[in-house]
Design a protein around this motif. Structure first.
Motif, PDB file in Angstrom:
ATOM      1  N   MET A  25       9.944 -10.232   7.053  1.00 43.49           N
ATOM      2  CA  MET A  25       8.557 -10.605   6.926  1.00 43.49           C
ATOM      3  C   MET A  25       7.753  -9.339   6.670  1.00 43.49           C
ATOM      4  O   MET A  25       7.882  -8.363   7.382  1.00 43.49           O
ATOM      5  CB  MET A  25       8.170 -11.319   8.223  1.00 43.49           C
ATOM      6  N   ASN A  26       6.942  -9.378   5.640  1.00 42.98           N
ATOM      7  CA  ASN A  26       6.157  -8.213   5.226  1.00 42.98           C
ATOM      8  C   ASN A  26       4.712  -8.391   5.685  1.00 42.98           C
ATOM      9  O   ASN A  26       3.946  -9.129   5.080  1.00 42.98           O
ATOM     10  CB  ASN A  26       6.233  -8.059   3.708  1.00 42.98           C
ATOM     11  N   LEU A  27       4.341  -7.699   6.747  1.00 39.63           N
ATOM     12  CA  LEU A  27       2.978  -7.776   7.266  1.00 39.63           C
ATOM     13  C   LEU A  27       2.128  -6.592   6.831  1.00 39.63           C
ATOM     14  O   LEU A  27       0.973  -6.484   7.222  1.00 39.63           O
ATOM     15  CB  LEU A  27       2.998  -7.860   8.796  1.00 39.63           C
ATOM     16  N   ARG A  28       2.687  -5.698   6.019  1.00 37.54           N
ATOM     17  CA  ARG A  28       1.965  -4.509   5.593  1.00 37.54           C
ATOM     18  C   ARG A  28       0.769  -4.911   4.729  1.00 37.54           C
ATOM     19  O   ARG A  28       0.899  -5.688   3.804  1.00 37.54           O
ATOM     20  CB  ARG A  28       2.872  -3.575   4.812  1.00 37.54           C
ATOM     21  N   GLY A  29      -0.378  -4.369   5.026  1.00 39.34           N
ATOM     22  CA  GLY A  29      -1.585  -4.637   4.252  1.00 39.34           C
ATOM     23  C   GLY A  29      -2.401  -5.801   4.782  1.00 39.34           C
ATOM     24  O   GLY A  29      -3.499  -6.042   4.303  1.00 39.34           O
ATOM     25  N   LEU A  30      -1.890  -6.532   5.777  1.00 39.84           N
ATOM     26  CA  LEU A  30      -2.659  -7.605   6.390  1.00 39.84           C
ATOM     27  C   LEU A  30      -3.350  -7.059   7.627  1.00 39.84           C
ATOM     28  O   LEU A  30      -2.726  -6.405   8.462  1.00 39.84           O
ATOM     29  CB  LEU A  30      -1.751  -8.775   6.784  1.00 39.84           C
ATOM     30  N   VAL A  57       2.431 -19.732   5.009  1.00 43.28           N
ATOM     31  CA  VAL A  57       2.458 -20.341   3.671  1.00 43.28           C
ATOM     32  C   VAL A  57       2.402 -19.292   2.559  1.00 43.28           C
ATOM     33  O   VAL A  57       2.544 -19.629   1.393  1.00 43.28           O
ATOM     34  CB  VAL A  57       1.286 -21.338   3.499  1.00 43.28           C
ATOM     35  N   LEU A  58       2.218 -18.036   2.911  1.00 39.06           N
ATOM     36  CA  LEU A  58       2.121 -16.963   1.919  1.00 39.06           C
ATOM     37  C   LEU A  58       3.510 -16.491   1.488  1.00 39.06           C
ATOM     38  O   LEU A  58       4.444 -16.507   2.296  1.00 39.06           O
ATOM     39  CB  LEU A  58       1.336 -15.782   2.483  1.00 39.06           C
ATOM     40  N   PRO A  59       3.644 -16.036   0.241  1.00 37.64           N
ATOM     41  CA  PRO A  59       4.951 -15.564  -0.211  1.00 37.64           C
ATOM     42  C   PRO A  59       5.436 -14.318   0.525  1.00 37.64           C
ATOM     43  O   PRO A  59       6.638 -14.118   0.679  1.00 37.64           O
ATOM     44  CB  PRO A  59       4.748 -15.273  -1.702  1.00 37.64           C
ATOM     45  N   LEU A  60       4.536 -13.480   1.012  1.00 36.82           N
ATOM     46  CA  LEU A  60       4.970 -12.265   1.689  1.00 36.82           C
ATOM     47  C   LEU A  60       5.578 -12.557   3.048  1.00 36.82           C
ATOM     48  O   LEU A  60       6.234 -11.705   3.634  1.00 36.82           O
ATOM     49  CB  LEU A  60       3.826 -11.254   1.820  1.00 36.82           C
ATOM     50  N   PHE A  61       5.431 -13.779   3.519  1.00 33.64           N
ATOM     51  CA  PHE A  61       6.036 -14.158   4.795  1.00 33.64           C
ATOM     52  C   PHE A  61       7.558 -14.178   4.674  1.00 33.64           C
ATOM     53  O   PHE A  61       8.264 -13.920   5.631  1.00 33.64           O
ATOM     54  CB  PHE A  61       5.509 -15.522   5.245  1.00 33.64           C
ATOM     55  N   THR A  62       8.055 -14.478   3.473  1.00 34.11           N
ATOM     56  CA  THR A  62       9.501 -14.534   3.263  1.00 34.11           C
ATOM     57  C   THR A  62      10.063 -13.230   2.691  1.00 34.11           C
ATOM     58  O   THR A  62      11.266 -13.100   2.538  1.00 34.11           O
ATOM     59  CB  THR A  62       9.854 -15.688   2.312  1.00 34.11           C
ATOM     60  N   GLU A  63       9.183 -12.267   2.359  1.00 32.93           N
ATOM     61  CA  GLU A  63       9.645 -10.977   1.838  1.00 32.93           C
ATOM     62  C   GLU A  63      10.324 -10.174   2.939  1.00 32.93           C
ATOM     63  O   GLU A  63      10.029 -10.349   4.113  1.00 32.93           O
ATOM     64  CB  GLU A  63       8.460 -10.145   1.310  1.00 32.93           C
ATOM     65  N   ALA A  64      11.199  -9.287   2.530  1.00 31.61           N
ATOM     66  CA  ALA A  64      11.848  -8.397   3.490  1.00 31.61           C
ATOM     67  C   ALA A  64      10.835  -7.373   3.990  1.00 31.61           C
ATOM     68  O   ALA A  64       9.903  -6.998   3.288  1.00 31.61           O
ATOM     69  CB  ALA A  64      13.015  -7.680   2.831  1.00 31.61           C
TER      70      ALA A  64
END
Length: 175
Positions: free
Chosen positions: A1-6, A121-128
């Motif tokens: 999950m990519n939380l960077r920038g949020l 629901v965001l695509p970055l939720f599934t990013e590494a």
């Protein structure tokens, strides 16, 4: 999950994506369908990156990303708007059993579940998860402002107006 920038901004509801910086502050974009852009002042706004947020734990702080992963695996997530504090506490004990029940309030749990519902629901939720940033190689949008803010560097003071002619005339007339 990519939380960077949020980021979360104190005093403003919801979550924002950091998209840039100008001389007066950070440029943020809402995560809803409207994609509104706002500028928050560097010196007065308190922003927290979701990547850096932790929750009080009994044996140590718990990373928010780990809690989000456990919420993702949970079967029945309570609605933060309609659930009472007891139901929220029971759910949070299920997903984060090591949290400190005295220091983590139901309002905190509501906020975490609301954030999860927003970003799931965001695509970055599934990013590494990207590699942690090395010291000194932070993103330019954040590093310059953070360095300025951390070092206590102050902007140039604004020039004050010199005494006007009317002051000079009054002093000459009184002589």
């Amino acid at each position: 999950m990519n939380l960077r920038g949020l980021v979360s901004v104190s005093g403003k509801p919801g979550l924002f994506k950091l998209i840039g910086q100008n001389k007066s502050g950070f440029i943020l974009e809402t995560l809803d369908e409207l994609k509104n852009k706002i500028v928050v002042n560097i010196s007065t706004a308190k922003m927290a990156s979701l990547e850096d947020i932790t929750v009080f734990g009994e044996s140590g702080d718990l990373k928010l990303s780990d809690i989000f992963e456990k919420i993702k695996a949970a079967k029945n997530i309570p609605d933060p708007k309609s659930a009472d504090g007891k139901a929220l506490s029971e759910f949070f004990t299920e997903v984060a059993p090591d949290h400190d029940e005295e220091r983590v309030y139901s309002s905190d749990i509501k906020k975490i579940i609301t954030w999860y519902n927003t970003i799931s629901v965001l695509p970055l939720f599934t990013e590494a998860t990207p590699e942690p940033l090395a010291e000194g190689s932070a993103t330019p949008a954040i590093s310059e402002a953070t360095k300025k803010h951390e070092t206590g560097a102050k902007e140039k003071p604004k020039a004050t107006k010199a005494a006007g002619k009317s002051t000079t005339r009054l002093s000459q007339k009184s002589k």
